[in-house]
Motif scaffolding. Structure first.
Motif, PDB file in Angstrom:
ATOM      1  N   GLY A   6      -9.359  13.962   7.483  1.00 31.42           N
ATOM      2  CA  GLY A   6      -8.334  14.800   8.100  1.00 31.42           C
ATOM      3  C   GLY A   6      -7.868  14.251   9.431  1.00 31.42           C
ATOM      4  N   VAL A   7      -8.801  13.692  10.206  1.00 30.97           N
ATOM      5  CA  VAL A   7      -8.424  13.100  11.496  1.00 30.97           C
ATOM      6  C   VAL A   7      -7.541  11.876  11.270  1.00 30.97           C
ATOM      7  N   LEU A   8      -7.896  11.054  10.294  1.00 31.65           N
ATOM      8  CA  LEU A   8      -7.069   9.876   9.990  1.00 31.65           C
ATOM      9  C   LEU A   8      -5.651  10.278   9.597  1.00 31.65           C
ATOM     10  N   VAL A   9      -5.525  11.343   8.826  1.00 36.22           N
ATOM     11  CA  VAL A   9      -4.200  11.827   8.427  1.00 36.22           C
ATOM     12  C   VAL A   9      -3.442  12.338   9.650  1.00 36.22           C
ATOM     13  N   ASP A  10      -4.114  13.117  10.498  1.00 32.30           N
ATOM     14  CA  ASP A  10      -3.466  13.656  11.689  1.00 32.30           C
ATOM     15  C   ASP A  10      -2.961  12.548  12.605  1.00 32.30           C
ATOM     16  N   ARG A  11      -3.706  11.449  12.691  1.00 28.99           N
ATOM     17  CA  ARG A  11      -3.327  10.348  13.576  1.00 28.99           C
ATOM     18  C   ARG A  11      -2.314   9.396  12.942  1.00 28.99           C
ATOM     19  N   GLY A  12      -1.890   9.675  11.728  1.00 30.62           N
ATOM     20  CA  GLY A  12      -0.912   8.815  11.072  1.00 30.62           C
ATOM     21  C   GLY A  12      -1.485   7.506  10.569  1.00 30.62           C
ATOM     22  N   LEU A  13      -2.807   7.448  10.411  1.00 28.03           N
ATOM     23  CA  LEU A  13      -3.454   6.245   9.905  1.00 28.03           C
ATOM     24  C   LEU A  13      -3.694   6.311   8.406  1.00 28.03           C
ATOM     25  N   ALA A  14      -3.665   7.488   7.841  1.00 23.36           N
ATOM     26  CA  ALA A  14      -3.870   7.676   6.406  1.00 23.36           C
ATOM     27  C   ALA A  14      -2.907   8.737   5.910  1.00 23.36           C
ATOM     28  N   THR A  15      -2.755   8.799   4.612  1.00 20.73           N
ATOM     29  CA  THR A  15      -1.911   9.819   4.006  1.00 20.73           C
ATOM     30  C   THR A  15      -2.778  10.784   3.210  1.00 20.73           C
ATOM     31  N   ALA A  16      -2.252  11.996   3.039  1.00 17.71           N
ATOM     32  CA  ALA A  16      -3.011  13.066   2.401  1.00 17.71           C
ATOM     33  C   ALA A  16      -2.761  13.056   0.905  1.00 17.71           C
TER      34      ALA A  16
END
Length: 315
Positions: free
Chosen positions: A284-294
């Motif tokens: 979830g943190v990676l998604v929030d930071r724009g490093l991963a997609t959900a």
């Protein structure tokens, strides 16, 4: 048209058609990965729409837990137009002793003009606080009941919150009044034009090469081309986005980069020896930071350049 905006003619036409034909409320929601150009499209579309009465909302990650944070500027604008109305009284504190969210919802609805279209633009829908999302839904539903010409144009990344909001819109608006646009990469021609706008000295071949490296993402295209003039390179972008995160997040980022492919959460958890809840939290943190997609049940890096940058920093 917003300066430097290129391409997206089909999306612009779809947005214009949805609102120009509307008699009553209508909504367009644009979804896409980080850096794909959602904010650019929102600005260009809003500029082309001939709607003089408009309100702008922007979601911020740090304000997600603050009630009404995203919609507060719009509420202040509305109350300023109706200085003696119930919304103005609520916001000025005259009725704080009996403050209830539903009173704010209804006062905001009553403050919207019943004649002539009103445009609400929302950027980063995934970061809106729950109260602002609920008020947006209330305004759309009330406008549908009364056939008020309320236009909602919103952008965001795919997330559980955005999915719930889309479901609420679909329950209030017919398919003729609601459009969902999945925004993909810029095509080659638009990418080459944008690359040569950013770096005018580029040859057509070099511009096409930059477009390919960026995989059609306007953000990463600018990153690739502006590194040579003092901008952040790929490593700098990843480091800035990951700054302040906990070790779990950086460990999961490294694992998915080394894997070189999307990983199921259960697989990542098993590999790291973590419970799934811990892995989901880091994802979830990676998604929030724009490093991963959900993606449901999986972790996927948001761009190949992110993976390349992480791989260069691993010991």
């Amino acid at each position: 048209m917003a300066p430097g905006f290129v391409g997206r003619s089909a999306e612009l036409a779809e947005i214009d058609a949805r609102f120009s034909r509307a008699e009553g409320p209508a909504a367009v929601v644009v979804l896409g990965d980080p850096g794909i150009g959602k904010t650019r499209l929102l600005a260009a579309s809003a500029e082309e729409l001939h709607v003089p009465r408009r309100f702008k909302l922007v979601g911020y990650e740090v304000e997600r837990s603050v009630p009404f944070a995203a919609i507060a500027p719009a509420l202040r604008q509305l109350s300023a137009r109706r200085l003696s109305g119930p919304l103005a009284q609520l916001l000025q504190g005259e009725a704080q002793t009996a403050f209830e969210p539903i009173r704010v919802f209804e006062a905001a609805h009553q403050a919207l003009p019943s004649s002539g279209p009103t445009l609400l633009t929302v950027d980063d829908l995934q970061w809106l606080d729950d109260s602002s999302l609920a008020l947006l839904h209330y305004l759309v539903r009330a406008a549908a009941d009364e056939m008020k010409p309320l236009f909602l144009l919103a952008t965001g990344r795919q997330s559980p919150q955005v999915s719930r909001f889309l479901g609420s819109l679909a329950s209030s608006l017919s398919s003729e009044r609601l459009s969902l646009i999945q925004l993909g990469p810029l095509d080659r021609d638009a990418g080459v034009v944008l690359a040569r706008q950013i770096a005018s000295e580029l040859s057509a071949a070099a511009a096409e090469d930059a477009w390919r490296r960026a995989a059609g993402s306007p953000f990463w295209l600018e990153t690739v081309l502006r590194t040579g003039v003092g901008g952040l390179d790929e490593i700098g972008v990843v480091e800035s986005r990951a700054r302040g995160t906990d070790p779990d997040t950086t460990d999961l980022l490294a694992l998915v980069a080394v894997a070189g492919r999307p990983m199921a959460v259960v697989e990542a958890a098993r590999t790291l020896g973590w419970p799934e809840e811990r892995t989901n939290r880091a994802a979830g943190v990676l998604v929030d930071r724009g490093l991963a997609t959900a993606d449901p049940g999986s972790v996927k890096l948001a761009h190949d350049l992110i993976r390349a940058a992480v791989m260069q920093t691993l010991p």
